[in-house]
Design an enzyme around this catalytic site. Structure first.
Site, mmCIF file in Angstrom:
data_model
loop_
_atom_site.group_PDB
_atom_site.id
_atom_site.type_symbol
_atom_site.label_atom_id
_atom_site.label_comp_id
_atom_site.label_asym_id
_atom_site.label_seq_id
_atom_site.Cartn_x
_atom_site.Cartn_y
_atom_site.Cartn_z
ATOM 1 N N CYS A 2 -49.284 65.988 -101.688
ATOM 2 C CA CYS A 2 -50.444 66.843 -101.552
ATOM 3 C C CYS A 2 -50.472 67.509 -100.192
ATOM 4 O O CYS A 2 -49.610 67.298 -99.353
ATOM 5 C CB CYS A 2 -51.722 66.009 -101.722
ATOM 6 S SG CYS A 2 -51.745 65.034 -103.254
ATOM 7 N N ARG A 50 -53.959 69.057 -104.492
ATOM 8 C CA ARG A 50 -53.315 67.923 -105.138
ATOM 9 C C ARG A 50 -52.147 68.321 -106.022
ATOM 10 O O ARG A 50 -52.236 69.260 -106.820
ATOM 11 C CB ARG A 50 -54.332 67.155 -105.997
ATOM 12 C CG ARG A 50 -53.733 65.869 -106.572
ATOM 13 C CD ARG A 50 -54.689 65.127 -107.470
ATOM 14 N NE ARG A 50 -54.107 63.849 -107.872
ATOM 15 C CZ ARG A 50 -54.461 63.158 -108.946
ATOM 16 N NH1 ARG A 50 -55.423 63.612 -109.736
ATOM 17 N NH2 ARG A 50 -53.865 62.011 -109.247
ATOM 18 N N SER A 52 -50.433 66.260 -108.807
ATOM 19 C CA SER A 52 -50.756 65.039 -109.542
ATOM 20 C C SER A 52 -49.483 64.284 -109.918
ATOM 21 O O SER A 52 -48.624 64.818 -110.622
ATOM 22 C CB SER A 52 -51.548 65.376 -110.811
ATOM 23 O OG SER A 52 -52.764 66.017 -110.478
ATOM 24 N N ILE A 53 -49.402 63.034 -109.485
ATOM 25 C CA ILE A 53 -48.239 62.187 -109.747
ATOM 26 C C ILE A 53 -48.647 60.888 -110.434
ATOM 27 O O ILE A 53 -48.051 60.473 -111.424
ATOM 28 C CB ILE A 53 -47.490 61.852 -108.428
ATOM 29 C CG1 ILE A 53 -47.080 63.135 -107.696
ATOM 30 C CG2 ILE A 53 -46.284 60.956 -108.698
ATOM 31 C CD1 ILE A 53 -46.058 63.971 -108.429
ATOM 32 N N ASN A 75 -51.972 62.017 -98.564
ATOM 33 C CA ASN A 75 -50.751 62.713 -98.969
ATOM 34 C C ASN A 75 -49.637 61.682 -99.012
ATOM 35 O O ASN A 75 -49.326 61.067 -97.993
ATOM 36 C CB ASN A 75 -50.416 63.819 -97.960
ATOM 37 C CG ASN A 75 -49.040 64.423 -98.194
ATOM 38 O OD1 ASN A 75 -48.550 64.468 -99.314
ATOM 39 N ND2 ASN A 75 -48.411 64.885 -97.129
ATOM 40 N N GLY A 76 -49.047 61.466 -100.183
ATOM 41 C CA GLY A 76 -47.945 60.514 -100.277
ATOM 42 C C GLY A 76 -48.046 59.645 -101.502
ATOM 43 O O GLY A 76 -48.631 60.024 -102.522
ATOM 44 N N ASP A 100 -53.421 55.234 -106.693
ATOM 45 C CA ASP A 100 -53.160 54.565 -105.421
ATOM 46 C C ASP A 100 -54.086 55.018 -104.301
ATOM 47 O O ASP A 100 -54.212 54.331 -103.292
ATOM 48 C CB ASP A 100 -51.691 54.750 -105.003
ATOM 49 C CG ASP A 100 -51.265 56.212 -104.945
ATOM 50 O OD1 ASP A 100 -51.988 57.083 -105.474
ATOM 51 O OD2 ASP A 100 -50.188 56.485 -104.393
ATOM 52 N N SER A 363 -34.114 61.088 -103.418
ATOM 53 C CA SER A 363 -33.017 61.631 -102.619
ATOM 54 C C SER A 363 -32.252 60.500 -101.947
ATOM 55 O O SER A 363 -32.703 59.351 -101.927
ATOM 56 C CB SER A 363 -33.549 62.603 -101.556
ATOM 57 O OG SER A 363 -33.981 61.898 -100.410
ATOM 58 N N GLY A 364 -31.118 60.842 -101.356
ATOM 59 C CA GLY A 364 -30.318 59.864 -100.622
ATOM 60 C C GLY A 364 -30.518 59.939 -99.129
ATOM 61 O O GLY A 364 -29.720 59.368 -98.371
#
Length: 630
Positions: A2, A50, A52-53, A75-76, A100, A363-364
């Protein structure tokens, strides 16, 4: 993922105009296309965009507790939010949502600032407690998510995920800080302890800021750090198994999402390891994506296809042109500050490809920093062995003289390019490493800066932060000190900023399992010989992944996202390089000797010298300054 922004008045609870908050969050619309919210109260205003996750239909922000006393912007993602919900529910918190974000309200109510130690995640959040009249701002351990703040003329403390959110406020003075320009010219990015706009700060990774009404705004407090001072004991086999357990935990924790999820796959060790462990953890085919280049020497699609086939992923790939510099202005807009890591162009493209199928991508990022994967660590260790043998004065006199006389030989095979090594050996370890991670060296910067700029710098020197970080590092040897400095400076300032800004520009959430804080602490405790052995970086990680990945993936030469900027400035961008010396934007700063810059561009175009990365810095700086200051 976000975007957040807001205002807080530490001295007097002045009224906050909701329209002003909305303007700040609208400047970051790409960070949150799925929803928005604004809330104000005497002396405080919160705004949120936002993506949305988790709990897609619920968990609106700004979020408040049932009493209305606590409010939060977030954010996160908190990966252990389910476990925390269970613990806090047992303490009596009646959760109203399924996500969360509410965990942060409950955790603050239960533990105050000590809540941070319990959070496993990537985050930047701001929490207001009207009962105690306090504002609490916190950033995750490694600095995955950003948070900027500044004091305004009317007394407000303004804060925002990105600089563009602060720039949307009319009271933020747009005055450039020449010290940040020095930092940018040295490293190719503006580190987290600096900002191109004077007066703007970035909350450091692993820090929090607690502001109480009626008291001065204090300095941030560090709540987490990584230590290389201790060494893990055990057999190679036992440590290998422990590493695999950490990797599995890190990847599985980051699979929590209520939206489609996938992974970047370059075909290198790091992203391939993440995909392998994702495939192990889920019954569905992992969605993977790869960017290829139209130059064979930079194209990793074959290796990525090998891994995709091995784990039967739902794989997408796209070939992009190696001369796709048309994205420059889009990158400039995404970063706000000048950013000259040219791999941002490719990172943006792989994020855009991923967003076509998923909303979250793993990601790596991070493995090179925590497991000593960069070639420069090998050189630093070798140079420190020489420094330990020879007296400092002798090194400065002999290596300094030979290095100064040795030709630069940018055109020569790598073993013959000894000038940099000789000059580095004449310096102390911290100074030598600071030069190794840099782009434009101090001598060239002095040549390009005007006398006025040098006076304005007042002795400020970009490399000093590396020297200081390495001197203060909780470490045992040269590799430890170099890795520690990179984790504190390079990782949040370049690598994580690049991934955050390019992913957010296309409304994609990127997650970095290889930066799980427990994995980072474990890697830092390994004997240096298990991180770097016989010139092989990430040695134990590669050995641990032999059960999953073919050796031609594990032990091939590192490629990475290579953007051929040097060739551009001898070809299609040669005119743009020459035009830099005529730039009104650069001229108006008074910082640069434009005649020296013209000579630099011509020496590069003719092939007499190699200045491609420095010219790229000037292109990105010029466009950023134009965007920021008009």
């Amino acid at each position: 993922m976000c975007g957040l922004a807001g205002l807080y008045y530490p001295e007097t609870p002045k009224p906050v105009d909701p329209a002003r908050i909305r303007t700040m969050i609208d400047a970051m619309a790409a960070r949150g296309p799925d929803g928005e919210g604004v809330w104000t109260a005497p002396g405080v205003g919160f705004g949120h965009r936002r993506l949305s996750i988790i709990d897609v239909e619920g968990s609106p922000q700004p979020m408040h507790d049932p009493s209305g006393a606590l409010s939060v912007l977030f954010n996160g993602c908190i990966y252990n939010y389910r476990e925390l919900r269970a613990e806090l529910g047992a303490k009596g918190w009646a959760f109203q949502t399924a996500g969360d974000t509410e965990v942060l309200l409950a955790a603050w109510s239960a533990w105050g600032p000590a809540m941070l130690d319990r959070l496993d995640g990537m985050f930047a959040f701001v929490l207001h407690d009207s009962r105690s009249q306090r504002l609490f701002m916190a950033r995750d351990r490694l600095g995955v998510k950003p948070l900027h703040y500044a004091r305004l003329a009317d007394g407000a403390l303004a804060f925002s995920s990105e600089l563009k959110g602060l720039l949307a406020h009319p009271l933020l003075r747009r005055v450039a800080d020449v010290r940040a320009v020095e930092d940018f010219m040295a490293f190719g990015y503006v580190p987290d302890d600096a900002c191109i706009i004077a007066g703007v700060s970035k909350l450091p990774a692993g820090h929090y800021l607690l502001v109480e009404r009626g008291k001065p705004v204090p300095a941030p407090i560090q709540w987490w750090d990584v230590s290389f001072a201790d060494r893990r004991r055990g057999s190679v086999r036992a440590l290998e198994e422990e590493l695999v357990d950490h990797l599995r935990t890190a990847v599985r924790s980051r699979l929590v999402a209520d939206v489609p999820l996938g992974a970047f796959l370059s075909g290198g060790v790091d992203s391939s390891a993440v995909v392998a462990l994702m495939a192990e953890a889920t019954p569905q085919a992992v969605r993977t994506c790869t960017i290829g280049f139209d130059e064979a020497g930079h194209d990793e699609r074959g290796y990525a296809a090998l891994v995709a086939d091995r784990f039967r992923t739902d794989h997408s790939e796209r070939v992009v042109r190696s001369d796709d510099f048309g994205l420059i202005d889009r990158i400039v807009a995404a970063f706000d500050e000048p950013f000259a890591d040219a791999s941002a162009l490719a990172t943006y493209q792989v994020c855009a490809l991923a967003r076509e199928k998923v909303t979250v991508a793993l990601s790596g990022d991070g493995a090179d920093e925590i497991f000593a994967g960069y070639r420069r660590y090998r050189f630093q260790a070798a140079e420190e062995r020489v420094r330990a043998i020879l007296p400092a004065e002798w090194r400065r006199r002999v290596f300094g003289a030979v290095g100064a006389a040795y030709p630069k030989a940018d055109w020569a095979p790598r073993p013959l390019r000894a000038k940099t090594t000789l000059l580095s050996l004449a310096m102390d370890g911290g100074e030598g490493y600071a030069r190794a991670v840099g782009v434009t060296d101090p001598a060239l910067r002095r040549r390009l800066f005007t006398d006025a700029a040098r006076r304005a710098l007042g002795g400020h020197r970009a490399e000093d932060r590396y020297v200081a970080a390495m001197a203060a590092a909780p470490a045992r040897d040269a590799i430890d000190r170099a890795q520690y400095a990179d984790i504190k400076i390079w990782l949040p300032g370049d690598i994580l900023a690049k991934t955050d800004r390019t992913s957010m520009a296309v409304s994609l959430e990127a997650r970095e399992p290889l930066l799980d804080h427990r994995l980072v602490s474990f890697a830092a405790s390994l004997p240096a010989s298990l991180r770097l052995r016989r010139g092989e970086g990430k040695w134990l990680m590669k050995k641990a992944m032999e059960r999953y990945l073919p050796k031609q993936v594990l032990y091939r030469p590192k490629m990475g996202f290579v953007t051929p900027v040097s060739a551009w400035f001898r070809g299609p961008l040669a005119g743009e390089a020459a035009a830099l010396a005529r730039s009104r934007t650069l001229a108006d700063t008074g910082w640069f000797d434009l005649a020296a810059l013209a000579d630099l561009a011509e020496a590069h175009r003719s092939g007499r010298a190699e200045h491609g990365r420095t010219l790229w810095q000037f292109v990105m700086l010029e466009r950023s300054l134009r965007r920021l200051f008009g």
